[in-house]
Design a protein around this motif. Sequence first.
Motif, mmCIF file in Angstrom:
data_model
loop_
_atom_site.group_PDB
_atom_site.id
_atom_site.type_symbol
_atom_site.label_atom_id
_atom_site.label_comp_id
_atom_site.label_asym_id
_atom_site.label_seq_id
_atom_site.Cartn_x
_atom_site.Cartn_y
_atom_site.Cartn_z
ATOM 1 N N UNK A 120 0.826 -1.212 0.000
ATOM 2 C CA UNK A 120 0.000 0.000 0.000
ATOM 3 C C UNK A 120 0.858 1.258 0.000
ATOM 4 N N UNK A 121 2.041 1.206 0.622
ATOM 5 C CA UNK A 121 2.911 2.382 0.622
ATOM 6 C C UNK A 121 3.346 2.752 -0.793
ATOM 7 N N UNK A 122 3.513 1.744 -1.661
ATOM 8 C CA UNK A 122 3.856 2.004 -3.066
ATOM 9 C C UNK A 122 2.690 2.692 -3.772
ATOM 10 N N UNK A 123 1.493 2.185 -3.511
ATOM 11 C CA UNK A 123 0.294 2.811 -4.074
ATOM 12 C C UNK A 123 0.173 4.262 -3.625
ATOM 13 N N UNK A 124 0.318 4.499 -2.316
ATOM 14 C CA UNK A 124 0.115 5.843 -1.783
ATOM 15 C C UNK A 124 1.210 6.805 -2.224
ATOM 16 N N UNK A 125 2.463 6.350 -2.187
ATOM 17 C CA UNK A 125 3.531 7.222 -2.651
ATOM 18 C C UNK A 125 3.312 7.649 -4.090
ATOM 19 N N UNK A 126 2.939 6.695 -4.920
ATOM 20 C CA UNK A 126 2.671 6.996 -6.333
ATOM 21 C C UNK A 126 1.448 7.895 -6.471
ATOM 22 N N UNK A 127 0.415 7.598 -5.719
ATOM 23 C CA UNK A 127 -0.829 8.380 -5.759
ATOM 24 C C UNK A 127 -0.578 9.858 -5.468
ATOM 25 N N UNK A 128 0.273 10.127 -4.479
ATOM 26 C CA UNK A 128 0.527 11.513 -4.085
ATOM 27 C C UNK A 128 1.577 12.188 -4.966
ATOM 28 N N UNK A 129 2.491 11.411 -5.549
ATOM 29 C CA UNK A 129 3.547 11.999 -6.379
ATOM 30 C C UNK A 129 3.086 12.281 -7.805
ATOM 31 N N UNK A 130 2.213 11.441 -8.338
ATOM 32 C CA UNK A 130 1.835 11.534 -9.747
ATOM 33 C C UNK A 130 1.269 12.903 -10.139
ATOM 34 N N UNK A 131 0.358 13.503 -9.371
ATOM 35 C CA UNK A 131 -0.131 14.830 -9.782
ATOM 36 C C UNK A 131 0.987 15.862 -9.911
ATOM 37 N N UNK A 132 1.978 15.810 -9.027
ATOM 38 C CA UNK A 132 3.114 16.733 -9.120
ATOM 39 C C UNK A 132 3.963 16.417 -10.342
ATOM 40 N N UNK A 133 4.120 15.143 -10.652
ATOM 41 C CA UNK A 133 4.893 14.770 -11.831
ATOM 42 C C UNK A 133 4.194 15.214 -13.107
ATOM 43 N N UNK A 134 2.887 15.046 -13.138
ATOM 44 C CA UNK A 134 2.134 15.497 -14.315
ATOM 45 C C UNK A 134 2.322 16.994 -14.514
ATOM 46 N N UNK A 135 2.243 17.741 -13.425
ATOM 47 C CA UNK A 135 2.399 19.197 -13.495
ATOM 48 C C UNK A 135 3.781 19.576 -14.007
ATOM 49 N N UNK A 136 4.790 18.779 -13.637
ATOM 50 C CA UNK A 136 6.175 19.076 -14.036
ATOM 51 C C UNK A 136 6.531 18.527 -15.410
ATOM 52 N N UNK A 137 5.616 17.762 -16.015
ATOM 53 C CA UNK A 137 5.865 17.246 -17.352
ATOM 54 C C UNK A 137 6.335 15.803 -17.410
ATOM 55 N N UNK A 138 6.341 15.126 -16.256
ATOM 56 C CA UNK A 138 6.710 13.706 -16.265
ATOM 57 C C UNK A 138 7.553 13.324 -15.068
ATOM 58 N N UNK A 139 7.940 12.054 -15.038
ATOM 59 C CA UNK A 139 8.761 11.590 -13.934
ATOM 60 C C UNK A 139 9.000 10.090 -14.030
ATOM 61 N N UNK A 140 9.759 9.586 -13.067
ATOM 62 C CA UNK A 140 10.082 8.168 -13.015
ATOM 63 C C UNK A 140 9.784 7.638 -11.615
#
Length: 269
Positions: A120-140
Amino acid sequence: MTGRVQDKVALVTGGASGIGLSAATLMAKEGAKVVIADFNDAGAKEEARKITEAGGEAKGIFLDAGDEQSIRDAIDFTVNEYGKIDVLYNNVGLTNLKKDLDVVNMDLDEWDRLMNVNLKSVLLGSRFAIPHMIKAGGGSIINTASMAGFAGDSTRSAYGASKAGIVNLTRYIATQYGKDNIRCNSVAPGLILTPAAKNNMPDEVLDIFAKYNALPYHGEADDIGYTVLFLASDESKFITGQTIQVEGGHYNTNPSIADFQAYMEQAGK
């Protein structure tokens, strides 16, 4: 010449020791700004200090990977501190050999705890990081899976199931957010000689693993750290949804091959 992850911002969970620390240190050496998040708050801050003294840039913070708000806070801290998040390395993982047994005898509360912390920590970390990555144009996004997610064992049922879940969750994240220029991959270590492994595994156990490795040595933390560095960098920009198995060829062959070779050598004498 710039570093391989120059000016990228990376959050490494479970980064105060072992594999996570290797990844954090290598990314900082290659130009990333790194946040080390760990339940060992003092250890995270101390390792960040060492990276800074060596010429890198790092911060250490507390993280309870079993707590949703703590994971959100780690993402928010990273973005507030450095303005973005380019790399999320979900590395926290627990195991308990006394409670995580076979499916009949295992502690069911331990099952819930490992699913919460490991998966679940993988799910949550990704869940919270993805909107910021989208805003920045991408991520890994990079996740620590395990070879336990690919093979059965006599014990650690919850651990293996949680790591198998990470393998497939990685594919789902890659599929759902690839068009947003977000990549998601996993690394599946075999036996890695982290300080914890060295301190807790008798030589006899290490010898058993060595017997079945294709290579004549055990893995080190940097073997995983360099794989994470590659996945964090633009060198891997066309790789997503994959799990890279870093395990010394331990699972390459028929499991009886080492015994068969020993038999043939004995028969030839």
